[in-house]
Design a protein around this motif. Structure first.
Motif, mmCIF file in Angstrom:
data_model
loop_
_atom_site.group_PDB
_atom_site.id
_atom_site.type_symbol
_atom_site.label_atom_id
_atom_site.label_comp_id
_atom_site.label_asym_id
_atom_site.label_seq_id
_atom_site.Cartn_x
_atom_site.Cartn_y
_atom_site.Cartn_z
ATOM 1 N N LYS A 77 0.815 -1.218 0.000
ATOM 2 C CA LYS A 77 0.000 0.000 0.000
ATOM 3 C C LYS A 77 0.844 1.262 0.000
ATOM 4 C CE LYS A 77 -3.674 -2.365 2.490
ATOM 5 N NZ LYS A 77 -4.444 -2.438 3.737
ATOM 6 N N GLU A 78 2.043 1.211 0.564
ATOM 7 C CA GLU A 78 2.905 2.396 0.625
ATOM 8 C C GLU A 78 3.528 2.726 -0.723
ATOM 9 O OE1 GLU A 78 3.244 -0.135 3.112
ATOM 10 O OE2 GLU A 78 1.829 1.055 4.281
ATOM 11 N N ASN A 79 3.862 1.686 -1.488
ATOM 12 C CA ASN A 79 4.516 1.886 -2.791
ATOM 13 C C ASN A 79 3.581 1.658 -3.972
ATOM 14 O OD1 ASN A 79 7.258 2.512 -1.878
ATOM 15 N ND2 ASN A 79 7.186 0.445 -1.033
ATOM 16 N N PHE A 80 2.301 1.424 -3.677
ATOM 17 C CA PHE A 80 1.271 1.266 -4.710
ATOM 18 C C PHE A 80 1.587 0.134 -5.695
ATOM 19 C CE2 PHE A 80 1.653 5.871 -3.657
ATOM 20 C CZ PHE A 80 0.611 5.907 -2.759
ATOM 21 N N VAL A 81 1.880 -1.036 -5.141
ATOM 22 C CA VAL A 81 2.171 -2.219 -5.961
ATOM 23 C C VAL A 81 1.199 -3.327 -5.567
ATOM 24 C CG1 VAL A 81 3.897 -3.955 -6.584
ATOM 25 C CG2 VAL A 81 4.618 -1.602 -6.111
ATOM 26 N N TYR A 82 0.619 -3.966 -6.567
ATOM 27 C CA TYR A 82 -0.329 -5.056 -6.344
ATOM 28 C C TYR A 82 -0.010 -6.170 -7.327
ATOM 29 C CZ TYR A 82 -4.895 -7.427 -6.056
ATOM 30 O OH TYR A 82 -5.908 -8.338 -5.897
ATOM 31 N N ILE A 103 0.773 -4.774 -10.931
ATOM 32 C CA ILE A 103 0.381 -3.403 -11.242
ATOM 33 C C ILE A 103 1.166 -2.496 -10.307
ATOM 34 C CG2 ILE A 103 -1.515 -1.734 -11.256
ATOM 35 C CD1 ILE A 103 -3.389 -4.215 -11.557
ATOM 36 N N LYS A 104 1.830 -1.513 -10.880
ATOM 37 C CA LYS A 104 2.602 -0.567 -10.083
ATOM 38 C C LYS A 104 2.218 0.841 -10.516
ATOM 39 C CE LYS A 104 7.339 0.161 -8.626
ATOM 40 N NZ LYS A 104 8.702 -0.313 -8.752
ATOM 41 N N LEU A 105 1.827 1.666 -9.539
ATOM 42 C CA LEU A 105 1.485 3.056 -9.820
ATOM 43 C C LEU A 105 2.641 3.936 -9.376
ATOM 44 C CD1 LEU A 105 -2.182 3.136 -8.470
ATOM 45 C CD2 LEU A 105 -1.372 2.478 -10.728
ATOM 46 N N VAL A 106 3.093 4.787 -10.271
ATOM 47 C CA VAL A 106 4.221 5.677 -10.000
ATOM 48 C C VAL A 106 3.755 7.107 -10.247
ATOM 49 C CG1 VAL A 106 6.575 6.257 -10.687
ATOM 50 C CG2 VAL A 106 5.817 3.873 -10.774
ATOM 51 N N ALA A 107 4.103 8.000 -9.335
ATOM 52 C CA ALA A 107 3.744 9.415 -9.497
ATOM 53 C C ALA A 107 4.596 10.040 -10.590
ATOM 54 C CB ALA A 107 3.935 10.161 -8.186
ATOM 55 N N SER A 108 3.950 10.798 -11.462
ATOM 56 C CA SER A 108 4.701 11.561 -12.455
ATOM 57 C C SER A 108 4.980 12.947 -11.877
ATOM 58 C CB SER A 108 3.924 11.632 -13.771
ATOM 59 O OG SER A 108 2.692 12.259 -13.563
#
Length: 160
Positions: A77-82, A103-108
């Motif tokens: 949850k901290e690094n937005f990886v599932y 799935i990995k969410l990275v801030a642009s």
């Protein structure tokens, strides 16, 4: 057994924390509400929602599949990886043993999201995966993602 890996990357105007909450943490509740034609229901079959949990998703009428079960492999949850793996259902053909996704969410730089998705198809024997099968799956997943994104844009107070 063969392993075929496919990677995709796309962007969203939604910031990673908010998108992760909707796309991953509450998808079982949100998606059947906003896209009932795609997903009829999603439920936990075993576990508490964390790693090792098994979930069943039943698809809406008109879908070429009726259901899948997947197992949660990782949830950061901290690094937005599932990460999760399809382990049962009619989306797994006689050629596919298992499909694993990350799935990995990275801030642009502007605070929006870059969504990185890796799919690993594990085939039975020396079976090969047809590119059109993978492409069709990617298109369905992207369309569902766009429904979630559209919902979040239209409901700016949701999932904050």
């Amino acid at each position: 057994m063969g392993v075929f890996t496919y990677e995709t990357e796309f962007t969203s105007v939604i910031a990673p924390p908010r998108l992760f909450k909707a796309l991953v943490l509450d998808a079982d509740n949100l998606v059947p509400k906003i896209a009932p034609q795609a997903v009829k229901s999603a439920e936990i079959v075993e576990g508490d929602g964390g790693v090792g949990t098994i979930k069943k998703t039943s698809f809406g009428e008109g879908s070429e599949y009726s259901y899948v079960k997947h197992q949660v492999d990782a949830l950061d949850k901290e690094n937005f990886v599932y990460s999760y793996s399809l382990i049962e259902g009619d989306a797994l053909s006689d050629k596919i043993e298992k499909i694993s996704y990350e799935i990995k969410l990275v801030a642009s730089a502007d605070g929006s999201s870059i969504i990185k998705n890796t799919s690993n198809y594990r085939t039975k024997g020396d079976a090969e995966i047809k590119e059109e099968h993978v492409k069709a799956g990617k298109e369905r997943a992207h369309a569902l993602f766009k429904v979630i994104e559209t919902y979040l844009v239209a409901n700016p107070d949701a999932y904050n």
